[in-house]
Design a protein around this motif. Structure first.
Motif, mmCIF file in Angstrom:
data_model
loop_
_atom_site.group_PDB
_atom_site.id
_atom_site.type_symbol
_atom_site.label_atom_id
_atom_site.label_comp_id
_atom_site.label_asym_id
_atom_site.label_seq_id
_atom_site.Cartn_x
_atom_site.Cartn_y
_atom_site.Cartn_z
ATOM 1 N N VAL A 1 72.557 57.176 70.089
ATOM 2 C CA VAL A 1 72.882 55.764 69.886
ATOM 3 C C VAL A 1 74.246 55.410 70.475
ATOM 4 N N GLN A 2 75.229 56.296 70.307
ATOM 5 C CA GLN A 2 76.589 56.024 70.770
ATOM 6 C C GLN A 2 76.860 56.731 72.092
ATOM 7 N N MET A 3 76.850 55.981 73.176
ATOM 8 C CA MET A 3 77.131 56.533 74.500
ATOM 9 C C MET A 3 78.049 55.577 75.249
ATOM 10 N N PRO A 4 78.800 56.090 76.214
ATOM 11 C CA PRO A 4 79.624 55.196 77.035
ATOM 12 C C PRO A 4 78.737 54.383 77.979
ATOM 13 N N HIS A 5 79.230 53.296 78.469
ATOM 14 C CA HIS A 5 78.584 52.426 79.456
ATOM 15 C C HIS A 5 77.463 51.567 78.875
ATOM 16 N N LEU B 1 69.530 50.257 75.115
ATOM 17 C CA LEU B 1 68.451 50.899 75.861
ATOM 18 C C LEU B 1 67.117 50.785 75.137
ATOM 19 N N ILE B 2 67.135 50.935 73.823
ATOM 20 C CA ILE B 2 65.897 50.788 73.053
ATOM 21 C C ILE B 2 65.354 49.379 73.220
ATOM 22 N N LEU C 1 56.663 50.477 79.299
ATOM 23 C CA LEU C 1 57.376 51.549 78.605
ATOM 24 C C LEU C 1 57.376 51.424 77.085
ATOM 25 N N ARG C 2 57.020 50.268 76.569
ATOM 26 C CA ARG C 2 57.199 50.003 75.130
ATOM 27 C C ARG C 2 56.385 50.910 74.215
ATOM 28 N N ALA C 3 55.307 51.486 74.713
ATOM 29 C CA ALA C 3 54.470 52.335 73.863
ATOM 30 C C ALA C 3 55.054 53.738 73.657
ATOM 31 N N ILE C 4 56.054 54.100 74.442
ATOM 32 C CA ILE C 4 56.662 55.429 74.299
ATOM 33 C C ILE C 4 57.531 55.434 73.040
ATOM 34 N N PRO C 5 57.250 56.328 72.099
ATOM 35 C CA PRO C 5 58.073 56.354 70.883
ATOM 36 C C PRO C 5 59.507 56.798 71.171
ATOM 37 N N VAL C 6 60.434 56.224 70.404
ATOM 38 C CA VAL C 6 61.856 56.542 70.539
ATOM 39 C C VAL C 6 62.365 57.097 69.217
ATOM 40 N N ARG D 1 69.129 48.376 61.859
ATOM 41 C CA ARG D 1 69.349 47.719 63.152
ATOM 42 C C ARG D 1 68.618 48.465 64.272
ATOM 43 N N ILE D 2 68.708 49.792 64.269
ATOM 44 C CA ILE D 2 68.074 50.606 65.306
ATOM 45 C C ILE D 2 66.551 50.531 65.188
ATOM 46 N N ARG D 3 66.047 50.605 63.985
ATOM 47 C CA ARG D 3 64.593 50.469 63.792
ATOM 48 C C ARG D 3 64.130 49.058 64.174
ATOM 49 N N GLY D 4 64.971 48.079 63.880
ATOM 50 C CA GLY D 4 64.650 46.706 64.254
ATOM 51 C C GLY D 4 64.566 46.519 65.762
ATOM 52 N N ALA D 5 65.320 47.325 66.507
ATOM 53 C CA ALA D 5 65.270 47.264 67.974
ATOM 54 C C ALA D 5 63.990 47.898 68.509
#
Length: 120
Positions: free
Chosen positions: A54-58, A64-65, A74-79, A93-97
């Protein structure tokens, strides 16, 4: 045929750990060190699962999610989102994305593989 996992992680030690662990469990692991390359590499590699720091530079894993889930191809690929900075509202928030799973660091290797197993 082995399942393919794209691992997007800027921390070299975590990237090696995740890829080695996946390979030990007979997955094909493709490392991505720079989040700016993640979407293009997803198209090229066609993974069965994306493990996303989740935490990356740039660019953040959150951004990205959102981008991956907005793309019809690409949306069907699980993250599976992975983060060391687990604030109270982060998982929601991440699940909401669009992330299907959320795992906080430090990672339990058994829990990590359990989640991978449920998503592939």
């Amino acid at each position: 045929m082995a399942k393919k996992v794209l691992v997007v992680e800027d921390n070299e030690l975590n990237l090696k750990l995740f890829c080695d662990l996946l390979r030990a469990h007979e997955f094909v692991a493709e490392p991505v060190r720079d989040g700016r390359e993640a979407v293009a590499r997803t198209r090229e590699f066609a993974p069965d699962l994306i493990i996303m720091d989740v935490q990356m530079p740039h660019v953040t894993g959150y951004e990205l999610i959102l981008e991956l889930k907005a793309d019809e191809d690409l949306r069907a690929i699980p993250v599976m989102a992975v983060t060391a900075y687990a604030g109270r509202d982060d998982e929601e928030r991440i699940r909401g994305a669009g992330a299907e799973a959320y795992v906080s660091k430090p990672i339990s290797l058994a829990r990590f593989m359990e989640v991978v197993g449920t998503l592939t």
